[in-house]
Design an enzyme around this catalytic site. Structure first.
Site, PDB file in Angstrom:
ATOM      1  N   ILE A 181       0.833  -1.198   0.000  1.00 30.81           N
ATOM      2  CA  ILE A 181       0.000   0.000   0.000  1.00 30.81           C
ATOM      3  C   ILE A 181       0.871   1.251   0.000  1.00 30.81           C
ATOM      4  O   ILE A 181       0.623   2.207  -0.746  1.00 30.81           O
ATOM      5  CB  ILE A 181      -0.952  -0.012   1.204  1.00 30.81           C
ATOM      6  CG1 ILE A 181      -1.910  -1.208   1.119  1.00 30.81           C
ATOM      7  CG2 ILE A 181      -1.742   1.280   1.294  1.00 30.81           C
ATOM      8  CD1 ILE A 181      -2.759  -1.419   2.362  1.00 30.81           C
ATOM      9  N   HIS A 200       8.342 -11.831 -31.386  1.00 29.59           N
ATOM     10  CA  HIS A 200       9.469 -10.902 -31.400  1.00 29.59           C
ATOM     11  C   HIS A 200       9.034  -9.621 -32.095  1.00 29.59           C
ATOM     12  O   HIS A 200       8.379  -9.684 -33.142  1.00 29.59           O
ATOM     13  CB  HIS A 200      10.651 -11.521 -32.161  1.00 29.59           C
ATOM     14  CG  HIS A 200      11.786 -10.563 -32.360  1.00 29.59           C
ATOM     15  ND1 HIS A 200      12.671 -10.260 -31.346  1.00 29.59           N
ATOM     16  CD2 HIS A 200      12.167  -9.818 -33.438  1.00 29.59           C
ATOM     17  CE1 HIS A 200      13.556  -9.390 -31.795  1.00 29.59           C
ATOM     18  NE2 HIS A 200      13.271  -9.104 -33.073  1.00 29.59           N
TER      19      HIS A 200
END
Length: 466
Positions: A185, A445
């Site tokens: 958090i 790729h």
């Protein structure tokens, strides 16, 4: 004098996070009571996963602008309209969803009764709804979630502070903020506020941020964070003092005599399950530390009482609560065919900068467990798309078992880490060996996924026939 129960239900659900989703069409023939003292939808919808990620997306956009010169693009962040950001998140999205969910349960589900008080057990499967009415049920599901933890030193000092429950709705951005905490958090809000122009100081007692990560990633992340925020680690707080004309600021002094200050304080030191607020002892429901004790099927120690989510789970993750809700739904409908919770290979993500995702064992955990491990860390900057991003921080670290060729853990830090890790979660869950995962499919790729492919190919399996 004890009040006599006024109504009996087939099922009572305490909490409207994942517990609310439990009551689907398969319970249409059952009488159901839903108890919710707060806002419908629970932590994730109202003060957790969803709104924070909407703020994170705005922060990511601002970061892209302020870092555009890296790519030969000159741009400036002309302003941050904080009220508009808050409005986009809450007025346009979150609040209407929460209100609609409550309206649906109250007005469009004939078999459901909603109680909006603080529910507490006053006997076995007997609940004081907090509205002046006592009810009983054949089955009760505790799905009451958790709340922010606030250290005693903060409350005893009497300083003003925010938590994750309210900080996203503050009326204006402070010029500076101190964030107490070094976990998920804290690091997400540090990214949000710093990206929007707030000076951020993060303080923690551990020697790294996100200490539960694989150590290599925690150290890398801490180094990267130190270039964006004022990071004070290994510090013990000795005092807090309110500052500013409105007394909303804070000055913090540490045991070594150093100090830091900010116009606001955000306490982000974790969350506490709400089981201690429910009168569980009256129902015969035992606790396991600060969590409701459950078995593998979600049953508590009291007959007919079940629990799910943050109130009983050590993971405190919405996707785990959703899984447990689905399992409990089945178990309530089929008491002679109980299904267990499935908690292997539970992943998590931290939407800070850079993003982080993790599943399975860390390197130190794998070695401590006695595995013959092979480890590979592949940098984002060593694959083509990493070049495009000029990435010097991101990496993919994999840990595998030489004996079986199976992954033991996967840890990714960098852009799209929570999405990239999904194929590795799948491989671990379905026991796909590293060689098969790396070689028996195409990897596009030059997509970012090549960082995962290259990490897989870099794992070493000598003399194992892989």
């Amino acid at each position: 004098m004890t009040q006599t129960p006024s109504r009996h239900f087939d099922l009572v659900v305490i909490g409207t996070g994942s517990g609310n989703s439990l009551v689907d069409e398969s319970f249409a023939d059952k009488s159901v009571a839903i108890c919710e003292k707060g806002t419908f939808g629970g932590t994730c919808l109202n003060v957790g996963c969803i709104p924070t990620k909407m703020f994170v997306y705005a922060a990511d956009t601002a970061t892209s602008v302020t870092h555009s010169s890296t790519y030969g693009i000159d741009s400036t962040l002309d302003g941050v309209r904080w009220p508009d950001i808050v409005s986009r998140v809450f007025e346009r999205r979150i609040d209407p969803i929460a209100n609609s969910g409550e309206d649906y349960r109250r007005n469009r589900c004939d078999n459901v009764t909603v109680y909006d008080g603080h529910a507490r057990f006053v006997g076995p499967r007997t609940i004081d709804t907090g509205t002046g009415e006592i009810i009983t049920a054949d089955s009760v599901v505790i799905a009451a979630g958790g709340r922010p933890s606030v250290p005693d030193i903060v409350t005893e000092a009497g300083v003003a502070y925010h938590t994750s429950d309210d900080v996203m709705r503050i009326p204006e951005l402070p010029k500076s903020i101190v964030i107490q905490g070094s976990g998920f958090i804290a690091c997400e809000f540090a990214h949000i506020f710093s990206s929007l122009g707030v000076e951020v100081t993060v303080i923690g007692r551990s020697d790294v941020l996100l200490k539960h990560l694989d150590r290599e990633l925690a150290e890398r992340f801490t180094a990267a964070a130190g270039r964006r925020w004022d990071v004070r680690l290994g510090r013990q707080i000795t005092s807090m003092t309110a500052t500013g004309e409105d007394r909303r600021g804070v000055e913090i002094t540490f045991e070594d005599g150093s100090s830091c200050s900010g116009d606001a304080l955000l306490v982000a030191t974790g969350r506490t399950p709400n089981g201690d607020l429910l009168g569980l002892e009256s129902a015969g429901v035992e606790m396991d530390g600060d969590r409701v004790r459950v078995d593998e099927y979600g049953r508590t120690t009291a007959d007919g009482v079940w629990a799910l989510g943050d109130v009983s789970s050590p993971f405190q993750l919405k996707h785990v609560a959703n899984h447990e809700q689905r399992v409990l739904g089945h178990n309530l409908r089929h008491p002679d065919d109980l299904h267990p919770f499935h908690h292997s290979n539970v992943p998590y993500a931290v939407f800070t900068w850079p993003q982080i995702a993790s599943v399975g064992l860390t390197e130190s955990e794998a070695r401590a467990a006695g595995y013959d491990v092979t480890v590979k860390t592949q940098d984002y900057g060593d694959v083509a798309y990493g070049w495009a991003m000029e990435d010097s921080v991101g990496c993919c670290k994999l840990i595998a078992d030489r004996a079986t060729g199976l992954l033991l853990g996967a840890h990714i830090m960098g852009a799209h880490a929570p999405s990239l890790i999904q194929i590795l979660i799948q491989a671990m869950e379905f026991e796909i060996t590293v060689p098969d995962l790396a070689r028996r499919q195409y990897w596009i790729h030059p997509a970012m996924a090549e960082v995962v492919e290259n990490a897989l190919l870099g794992l070493d399996f000598p003399d194992r026939g892989f």
